[in-house]
Design an enzyme around this catalytic site. Structure first.
Site, mmCIF file in Angstrom:
data_model
loop_
_atom_site.group_PDB
_atom_site.id
_atom_site.type_symbol
_atom_site.label_atom_id
_atom_site.label_comp_id
_atom_site.label_asym_id
_atom_site.label_seq_id
_atom_site.Cartn_x
_atom_site.Cartn_y
_atom_site.Cartn_z
ATOM 1 N N GLY A 1 0.635 -4.394 10.597
ATOM 2 C CA GLY A 1 1.833 -4.114 9.809
ATOM 3 C C GLY A 1 1.870 -2.653 9.415
ATOM 4 O O GLY A 1 0.833 -2.052 9.119
ATOM 5 N N LYS B 1 0.826 -1.208 0.000
ATOM 6 C CA LYS B 1 0.000 0.000 0.000
ATOM 7 C C LYS B 1 0.861 1.259 0.000
ATOM 8 O O LYS B 1 0.609 2.198 -0.762
ATOM 9 C CB LYS B 1 -0.940 -0.015 1.212
ATOM 10 C CG LYS B 1 -1.981 -1.118 1.142
ATOM 11 C CD LYS B 1 -2.760 -1.222 2.441
ATOM 12 C CE LYS B 1 -3.694 -2.420 2.426
ATOM 13 N NZ LYS B 1 -4.414 -2.583 3.699
ATOM 14 N N GLY C 1 -0.676 0.679 6.101
ATOM 15 C CA GLY C 1 -0.953 -0.182 7.244
ATOM 16 C C GLY C 1 -1.889 -1.312 6.885
ATOM 17 O O GLY C 1 -2.675 -1.201 5.947
ATOM 18 N N ASP C 2 -1.778 -2.394 7.629
ATOM 19 C CA ASP C 2 -2.706 -3.503 7.463
ATOM 20 C C ASP C 2 -2.793 -4.265 8.781
ATOM 21 O O ASP C 2 -1.769 -4.498 9.432
ATOM 22 C CB ASP C 2 -2.265 -4.451 6.355
ATOM 23 C CG ASP C 2 -3.388 -5.396 5.968
ATOM 24 O OD1 ASP C 2 -4.219 -5.001 5.121
ATOM 25 O OD2 ASP C 2 -3.453 -6.512 6.512
ATOM 26 N N SER C 3 -4.004 -4.634 9.171
ATOM 27 C CA SER C 3 -4.209 -5.353 10.431
ATOM 28 C C SER C 3 -4.941 -6.665 10.188
ATOM 29 O O SER C 3 -5.843 -6.733 9.350
ATOM 30 C CB SER C 3 -5.043 -4.519 11.409
ATOM 31 O OG SER C 3 -4.383 -3.329 11.754
#
Length: 198
Positions: free
Chosen positions: A108, A55, A71-73
């Site tokens: 992340g 991203k 970001g990624d969760s």
């Protein structure tokens, strides 16, 4: 210099605004399923970091002078990453599996400024309440958890069903302020440089 958020998540934007920063919103659209498939067998923390990196890298060329955050969760339950449930039925099933249990939320981060980058995954333990069937169904029906990692929010209706967390609260909402601070410091920048002036 500005902070650019490569995300359409209102929660991530809200964290930054609450911390004195008005981000530029530039959502990155990447094929998350393809990235996850290509990383089959990788460590869960590496998968969320790779998604965050994809991203940030997608948006960074458009903002070469700014700080870009991707970001990624995902929730790690029984060793399996759980993404967004997307439907009411999937949310109900997820909550039946996680109610009364502990899981780990992995978030992340990839923060890029010019040729500098900081990639880090934060881990926070989430202790889910033993929510009853009626509340699980009612919560799913609100629509709130459908597009949330782990099928919950900490800062809204879902807060009723989180007994406690161990770790970074902002990370559970979607963006770790401590991770972003460490990234800015590694770039020789100060957090206060980005605060909105009164």
């Amino acid at each position: 210099m500005r902070i650019v958020l490569a995300s359409q998540s209102p929660s991530r934007a809200s964290i930054l605004r609450g911390a004195g920063v008005e981000p530029v919103l530039a959502p990155a659209h990447v094929d998350e399923d393809a990235i996850e498939t290509s990383l089959s067998g990788a460590a869960p923390a590496d998968i969320v970091a790779a998604l965050a990196t994809a991203k940030a890298e997608k948006i960074a060329p458009e903002y070469p002078q700014d700080v870009v955050i991707g970001g990624d969760s995902m929730l790690l339950l029984d060793g399996v990453l759980q993404g967004k449930p997307h439907t009411v039925d999937a949310t109900i099933e997820r909550w039946r599996a996680q109610a009364g249990r502990r899981a780990e939320l992995l978030t992340g981060h990839c923060i890029i400024q010019g040729d500098k980058r900081h990639v880090e995954t934060s881990r926070t333990s989430v202790f889910f309440a033993a929510a009853n069937e009626r509340d699980i169904a009612a919560y799913a029906a609100t629509g709130e958890p459908l597009e949330c990692a782990g099928a919950f929010t900490l800062e809204a209706i879902g807060g009723w069903f989180i007994d406690r967390i161990e770790g970074d609260p902002s990370s559970v909402i979607g963006l770790s302020l401590p991770v972003v601070r460490r990234a800015l410091y590694s770039f020789d920048l100060c957090v206060s440089d980005f605060w909105a002036q009164p």
